[in-house]
Motif scaffolding. Structure first.
Motif, PDB file in Angstrom:
ATOM      1  N   UNK A  47       0.831  -1.212   0.000  1.00  0.00           N
ATOM      2  CA  UNK A  47       0.000   0.000   0.000  1.00  0.00           C
ATOM      3  C   UNK A  47       0.862   1.257   0.000  1.00  0.00           C
ATOM      4  N   UNK A  48       1.933   1.262   0.788  1.00  0.00           N
ATOM      5  CA  UNK A  48       2.806   2.441   0.865  1.00  0.00           C
ATOM      6  C   UNK A  48       3.508   2.691  -0.461  1.00  0.00           C
ATOM      7  N   UNK A  49       4.083   1.656  -1.054  1.00  0.00           N
ATOM      8  CA  UNK A  49       4.796   1.838  -2.326  1.00  0.00           C
ATOM      9  C   UNK A  49       3.830   2.197  -3.448  1.00  0.00           C
ATOM     10  N   UNK A  50       2.626   1.644  -3.412  1.00  0.00           N
ATOM     11  CA  UNK A  50       1.646   1.991  -4.440  1.00  0.00           C
ATOM     12  C   UNK A  50       1.222   3.450  -4.297  1.00  0.00           C
ATOM     13  N   UNK A  51       1.015   3.894  -3.059  1.00  0.00           N
ATOM     14  CA  UNK A  51       0.657   5.294  -2.823  1.00  0.00           C
ATOM     15  C   UNK A  51       1.786   6.218  -3.275  1.00  0.00           C
ATOM     16  N   UNK A  52       3.023   5.824  -2.980  1.00  0.00           N
ATOM     17  CA  UNK A  52       4.164   6.656  -3.395  1.00  0.00           C
ATOM     18  C   UNK A  52       4.302   6.702  -4.906  1.00  0.00           C
ATOM     19  N   UNK A  53       3.962   5.595  -5.585  1.00  0.00           N
ATOM     20  CA  UNK A  53       4.043   5.603  -7.048  1.00  0.00           C
ATOM     21  C   UNK A  53       2.981   6.513  -7.657  1.00  0.00           C
ATOM     22  N   UNK A  54       1.844   6.651  -6.957  1.00  0.00           N
ATOM     23  CA  UNK A  54       0.774   7.508  -7.466  1.00  0.00           C
ATOM     24  C   UNK A  54       1.010   8.978  -7.114  1.00  0.00           C
ATOM     25  N   UNK A  55       1.473   9.218  -5.886  1.00  0.00           N
ATOM     26  CA  UNK A  55       1.640  10.597  -5.424  1.00  0.00           C
ATOM     27  C   UNK A  55       3.097  11.016  -5.317  1.00  0.00           C
ATOM     28  N   UNK A  56       3.999  10.215  -5.893  1.00  0.00           N
ATOM     29  CA  UNK A  56       5.425  10.502  -5.764  1.00  0.00           C
ATOM     30  C   UNK A  56       5.833  11.821  -6.383  1.00  0.00           C
ATOM     31  N   UNK A  57       5.273  12.138  -7.560  1.00  0.00           N
ATOM     32  CA  UNK A  57       5.631  13.386  -8.234  1.00  0.00           C
ATOM     33  C   UNK A  57       5.253  14.599  -7.409  1.00  0.00           C
ATOM     34  N   UNK A  58       4.040  14.581  -6.862  1.00  0.00           N
ATOM     35  CA  UNK A  58       3.586  15.704  -6.043  1.00  0.00           C
ATOM     36  C   UNK A  58       4.436  15.847  -4.788  1.00  0.00           C
ATOM     37  N   UNK A  59       4.757  14.709  -4.152  1.00  0.00           N
ATOM     38  CA  UNK A  59       5.548  14.744  -2.928  1.00  0.00           C
ATOM     39  C   UNK A  59       6.964  15.235  -3.215  1.00  0.00           C
ATOM     40  N   UNK A  60       7.550  14.772  -4.309  1.00  0.00           N
ATOM     41  CA  UNK A  60       8.913  15.200  -4.652  1.00  0.00           C
ATOM     42  C   UNK A  60       8.965  16.706  -4.885  1.00  0.00           C
ATOM     43  N   UNK A  61       7.996  17.195  -5.622  1.00  0.00           N
ATOM     44  CA  UNK A  61       7.967  18.629  -5.914  1.00  0.00           C
ATOM     45  C   UNK A  61       7.796  19.437  -4.628  1.00  0.00           C
ATOM     46  N   UNK A  62       6.910  18.994  -3.738  1.00  0.00           N
ATOM     47  CA  UNK A  62       6.676  19.725  -2.501  1.00  0.00           C
ATOM     48  C   UNK A  62       7.881  19.712  -1.583  1.00  0.00           C
ATOM     49  N   UNK A  63       8.568  18.561  -1.470  1.00  0.00           N
ATOM     50  CA  UNK A  63       9.727  18.463  -0.583  1.00  0.00           C
ATOM     51  C   UNK A  63      10.889  19.300  -1.121  1.00  0.00           C
ATOM     52  N   UNK A  64      11.096  19.249  -2.466  1.00  0.00           N
ATOM     53  CA  UNK A  64      12.169  20.065  -3.043  1.00  0.00           C
ATOM     54  C   UNK A  64      11.887  21.553  -2.835  1.00  0.00           C
ATOM     55  N   UNK A  65      10.636  21.931  -3.000  1.00  0.00           N
ATOM     56  CA  UNK A  65      10.265  23.334  -2.778  1.00  0.00           C
ATOM     57  C   UNK A  65      10.484  23.726  -1.324  1.00  0.00           C
ATOM     58  N   UNK A  66      10.159  22.811  -0.416  1.00  0.00           N
ATOM     59  CA  UNK A  66      10.333  23.067   1.007  1.00  0.00           C
ATOM     60  C   UNK A  66      11.797  23.331   1.350  1.00  0.00           C
ATOM     61  N   UNK A  67      12.687  22.471   0.899  1.00  0.00           N
ATOM     62  CA  UNK A  67      14.102  22.650   1.206  1.00  0.00           C
ATOM     63  C   UNK A  67      14.693  23.864   0.494  1.00  0.00           C
ATOM     64  N   UNK A  68      14.224  24.120  -0.718  1.00  0.00           N
ATOM     65  CA  UNK A  68      14.736  25.276  -1.456  1.00  0.00           C
ATOM     66  C   UNK A  68      14.372  26.576  -0.739  1.00  0.00           C
ATOM     67  N   UNK A  69      13.131  26.670  -0.313  1.00  0.00           N
ATOM     68  CA  UNK A  69      12.699  27.879   0.400  1.00  0.00           C
ATOM     69  C   UNK A  69      13.394  28.003   1.750  1.00  0.00           C
ATOM     70  N   UNK A  70      13.595  26.867   2.401  1.00  0.00           N
ATOM     71  CA  UNK A  70      14.231  26.902   3.720  1.00  0.00           C
ATOM     72  C   UNK A  70      15.665  27.395   3.622  1.00  0.00           C
ATOM     73  N   UNK A  71      16.426  26.847   2.672  1.00  0.00           N
ATOM     74  CA  UNK A  71      17.828  27.248   2.550  1.00  0.00           C
ATOM     75  C   UNK A  71      17.973  28.690   2.066  1.00  0.00           C
ATOM     76  N   UNK A  72      17.119  29.053   1.116  1.00  0.00           N
ATOM     77  CA  UNK A  72      17.201  30.429   0.628  1.00  0.00           C
ATOM     78  C   UNK A  72      16.816  31.421   1.717  1.00  0.00           C
ATOM     79  N   UNK A  73      15.796  31.079   2.505  1.00  0.00           N
ATOM     80  CA  UNK A  73      15.386  31.970   3.585  1.00  0.00           C
ATOM     81  C   UNK A  73      16.430  32.056   4.674  1.00  0.00           C
ATOM     82  N   UNK A  74      17.109  30.943   4.944  1.00  0.00           N
ATOM     83  CA  UNK A  74      18.125  30.925   5.999  1.00  0.00           C
ATOM     84  C   UNK A  74      19.330  31.784   5.626  1.00  0.00           C
ATOM     85  N   UNK A  75      19.628  31.855   4.323  1.00  0.00           N
ATOM     86  CA  UNK A  75      20.777  32.648   3.907  1.00  0.00           C
ATOM     87  C   UNK A  75      20.510  34.148   4.037  1.00  0.00           C
TER      88      UNK A  75
END
Length: 360
Positions: A47-75
């Motif tokens: 169930x977990x791997x199937x969910x990740x295969x369906x929502x993986x793109x959205x999760x990847x984009x959100x996590x990358x955006x999260x870290x990008x904003x965090x590092x840029x804001x910290x600088x």
């Protein structure tokens, strides 16, 4: 003959019979049931791997955006104790948005897989402390028991089977793996993510296949462990329904109590109608209680003689009327009113009794 009886006792002690519903219920109360933990694990992973295969793109984009904003804001900001704490809590909240659904899917899959195997079951028997669990001799026996050997073989089979499946997936995509160093970080991470999810799905499917086989074995082993001998079934029947000897004794005591109560009512009767030797019916008429005469005692043979004896001791008249005695015995019970078709005959007898008593 003696040897034959010993053989019968020996075979009656063998556990060859299927467990009764009562035995199964008792085992369930103790937390004993056919269940494969591998099914829970396989369903959760699938169930977990199937969910990740369906929502993986959205999760990847959100996590990358999260870290990008965090590092840029910290600088751009001065790091202090206050804003570090706020930044950390903000990151945790953002991560919970993306990781929370995965945990929720895993929880639901675990509950559904467990419920599909054993249904709703709650018992504290399995977690109660027992001295035998810390007994080194019992522990040694469990380690080197047949069940432990079977579990070891199952573990080796799972590792080997799942290892072959995952290696096949890696081997099939070996060309993509070999060129990872030539790709950008984003593209390499996408390939690794795709490879991980694919291996996870295939490995979970393989584990589910093995888990189904394991569940069939667990069911067979459970049925074998709760088998009962013929003597066990007999003992359970006695405990449930009661020992036949005790039941017959109770019925006998109940009959004796009912007999005593009936005999206590005979002195209150107005007349005893007899056959004269086989049947005896004690009749009473009380205007304050009933509109018609009613039966206070009846009996046949020995009980009839007992009723006549008690009636004689208490000066209750006995009147012989064979057809009426037979009819009343067959058509009435103790406490019943006299049927209408016998009113006239009974009334004549009562009138005769009252007339005799008044003369006396």
């Amino acid at each position: 003959m003696k040897l034959y009886s010993v053989d019968l006792q020996f075979f009656s002690g063998e556990k060859t019979e299927k467990a009764t519903p009562k035995k199964r219920q008792e085992a369930r109360k103790k937390g004993q049931t056919a269940k494969s933990q591998d099914i829970n694990t396989a369903v959760v992973l699938l169930a977990v791997f199937f969910f990740m295969s369906m929502a993986g793109g959205f999760m990847k984009k959100g996590i990358f955006t999260l870290f990008e904003n965090s590092f840029q804001g910290n600088l751009r900001m001065d790091l202090t104790e206050g804003n570090i704490q706020g930044m950390f809590l903000g990151i945790l909240k953002e991560l919970a948005i993306y990781i929370g659904p995965i945990l929720l899917v895993a929880l639901l899959a675990g509950v559904i897989s467990n419920f599909s195997q054993v249904g709703f079951m709650f018992t504290s028997e399995a977690i109660q402390p027992k001295l035998e669990k810390i007994n080194p001799i019992s522990g040694f026996k469990r380690v080197f028991s047949m069940r432990a050997i079977v579990e070891l073989m199952k573990s080796i089979l799972k590792i080997g089977f799942i290892g072959i499946i995952t290696f096949s997936v890696l081997w099939k995509r070996m060309d993509e793996i070999l060129v990872l160093s030539q790709k950008s970080i984003g593209s390499a991470l996408a390939t690794l993510s795709s490879l991980t999810i694919q291996m996870g799905l295939f490995a979970s499917g393989a584990l589910l296949f093995l888990a189904i086989l394991d569940f069939l074995y667990q069911k067979f082993d459970f049925e074998k462990n709760i088998r009962m001998s013929k003597q066990d079934i007999k003992d359970e029947y006695k405990n449930t329904e009661g020992d036949p000897l005790i039941k017959s004794r109770i019925k006998q005591m109940q009959r004796e109590i009912a007999m005593r109560r009936m005999m206590q009512e005979v002195p209150k009767a107005d007349v005893v109608i007899t056959n004269p030797t086989h049947f005896a019916i004690a009749i009473r008429y009380d205007e304050s209680k009933r509109d018609a005469p009613f039966v206070v005692a009846k009996g046949v043979d020995f009980i009839a003689q007992k009723i006549k004896m008690v009636a004689k001791e208490n000066d209750v008249m006995t009147v012989e009327n064979r057809p009426l005695a037979r009819a009343l015995y067959s058509q009435t019970e103790i406490g019943d009113a006299i049927p209408e078709e016998f009113f006239k005959a009974v009334a004549e007898i009562l009138a005769f009794v009252y007339k005799v008593k008044n003369k006396i």
